[in-house]
Design an enzyme around this catalytic site. Structure first.
Site, short mmCIF file in Angstrom:
data_model
loop_
_atom_site.label_atom_id
_atom_site.label_comp_id
_atom_site.label_asym_id
_atom_site.label_seq_id
_atom_site.Cartn_x
_atom_site.Cartn_y
_atom_site.Cartn_z
CE LYS A 85 -3.85 1.88 2.76
NZ LYS A 85 -4.73 1.59 3.92
CB SER A 142 -7.26 4.26 3.35
OG SER A 142 -6.62 3.43 4.29
CB SER A 194 -8.44 1.41 5.91
OG SER A 194 -8.88 2.71 6.19
#
Length: 463
Positions: A72, A147, A171
């Site tokens: 990520k 996210s 997330s």
């Protein structure tokens, strides 16, 4: 894939080339990657291939040797562009490896690139200034969530076999729900946040996103580990998480609740249907399912908001670069900067006091069932195109169930059991006792066996 690499049935170079070709051909449709590290990936794949050919005993090779795993874009990778989803850091090159990245590298994985994330990981959707919106492959007019939206979009579209994500208020679970995947937020302290990122409030956890429970459990085995300097340490686990995926859970006592803690949050009929179907399936499998007494109420929401605003200030931004921030980020940072130390401590203390009352109730159950989200996947722009205050309110009503388990630090998983009549995935969420990932993994694997989802693939899968 890992097994096929060890037995030389497939080459790490072949795997890497396969995924890089799919990314080049299809990523424009889903916006999964902020940065693709093609040259590095091929170099790592060639080294993995050599390790296989040179190995005297393939069983001693690292567990993910040659398997492509993206990281990520909120996590630092030394020498690789890391934007934190922000135009402020659009040109930053990573200057260290986060501990979770070190563990993935030591396990032999190949870095395909950095998956898209929203600015500083603050929203529950992935739309920003440094990469295109991340979209769920099930309907590309809709958001992949956030996210870890890019990570989930990558796995769901077949642009990565598994992915690392992180979860500070849902997330991992939010994008896993809207992309039809398994996502595990582990117990607080299970995966190290170091050496750069602090874990001050213990809200955020690194974890796996995968298409199957077994893949997610294997990735968690690789990622888990306490490091010096971590403020939190999770209770020890008896054996590997991947072993729990092969182990029947036994008869469990499971509580359930569909009452949102967020005021004015309404649960959509499709999310109610997923919740009721999951409840019935759990009873069919022999588990006891009972109603959960209310343990978290709307009085806790402002305290969580206080922490969230203060966390938004943690990433340094020079005064001359503040104009590059997204409106929501500026709004949250202003709230955080206006919060005095006494207010912050009072909010933190109120949350701890609530947890002390809640744990004796929650610990009476092996797992707790909720809908993961209150609404089906949202259209791209549904949050992002609003003024910050309305944007934030919409996010709260969209995801009123997830954040309570970031506050408590308990493990929590999304299980992709339900699809709407229009073919949109709707997840259910199972949460457990502190240190109880093994039980959740066993239970999730049992649900997967009873209602397999592996053959459900979005159209892009065969493109």
């Amino acid at each position: 894939m890992a097994a096929a690499v060890r037995t030389r049935e497939v080459s790490p170079v072949e795997l890497t080339d396969h995924y890089l070709a799919r990314i080049e051909r299809l990523d424009a449709q889903v916006g999964a990657y902020a940065t693709v590290t093609a040259e590095r990936a091929r170099d790592e794949a060639r080294l993995a291939e050599k390790a296989v050919l040179d190995a005297a005993d393939p069983a001693e090779l690292p567990p993910l040797l040659g398997v492509p795993v993206p990281v990520k874009d909120l996590n630092l990778v030394d020498g690789v562009r890391t934007t934190f989803g922000s135009a402020v850091y659009a040109d930053l090159t990573g200057f260290a490896d986060d501990n979770v990245v070190t563990r993935l590298r030591d396990a032999g994985s190949v870095l395909l690139g950095k998956t898209a994330a929203p600015e500083f990981g603050l929203p529950c959707y992935t739309e920003g200034a440094v990469s295109p919106p991340a979209r769920t492959p099930w309907d590309t007019s809709r958001s992949a969530g956030g996210s870890s939206g890019g990570a989930a979009a990558a796995v769901a579209a077949g642009l990565a076999p598994v992915a690392q994500g992180s979860d500070g208020g849902g997330s991992i679970r939010i994008p896993s729900s809207v992309c039809g995947l398994v996502g595990i937020k582990p117990t607080r302290g299970r995966v190290s946040h170091g050496p750069i990122v602090p874990d001050l409030f213990g809200l955020s956890a690194n974890g796996p996103i995968a298409r199957t429970v077994r893949d997610a459990a294997l990735l968690l085995d690789v990622m888990a580990g306490h490091m010096p300097g971590d403020l939190y340490a999770a209770p020890p686990v008896d054996g590997a998480f991947s072993a729990y995926a092969e182990r029947p859970p036994g008869r469990l006592r499971i509580a359930r609740s569909i009452q949102p803690a967020v005021p004015d949050a309404e649960v959509h009929p499709d999310c109610v249907a997923a919740y009721e179907e999951a409840s019935a399936l759990l009873e069919e499998l022999g588990h006891e399912v009972v109603e959960l007494p209310q343990v978290f109420g709307p009085d806790l929401v402002p305290h969580f908001e206080t922490l969230w605003g203060v966390m938004a200030t943690l990433t340094p931004v020079a005064a001359e670069s503040e104009h590059l921030l997204q409106p929501l980020t500026r709004w949250l940072r202003a709230r955080g900067e206006a919060t005095g130390a006494p207010s912050l401590l009072q909010a933190h203390a109120a949350l701890q006091s609530a947890l002390r009352a809640a744990f004796p109730v929650m610990d009476g159950f092996d797992a707790i069932l909720h809908p993961t989200l209150a609404q089906p996947p949202a259209p791209v722009g549904y949050f992002h195109d609003q003024e910050p205050a309305e944007n934030f309110e919409r996010q709260k009503r969209f995801t009123p169930f997830c954040a309570m388990y970031n506050i408590s630090g308990q493990p929590s998983v999304n299980v992709p059991l339900h699809w709407t009549g229009d073919g949109l995935p709707i997840g259910i969420m199972l949460s457990g006792r502190l240190g109880g990932e093994g039980t959740l993994i066993s239970l999730s694997a049992q649900l997967e066996e009873a209602r397999p989802w592996i053959d459900r693939k979005p159209p892009i899968w065969t493109a």
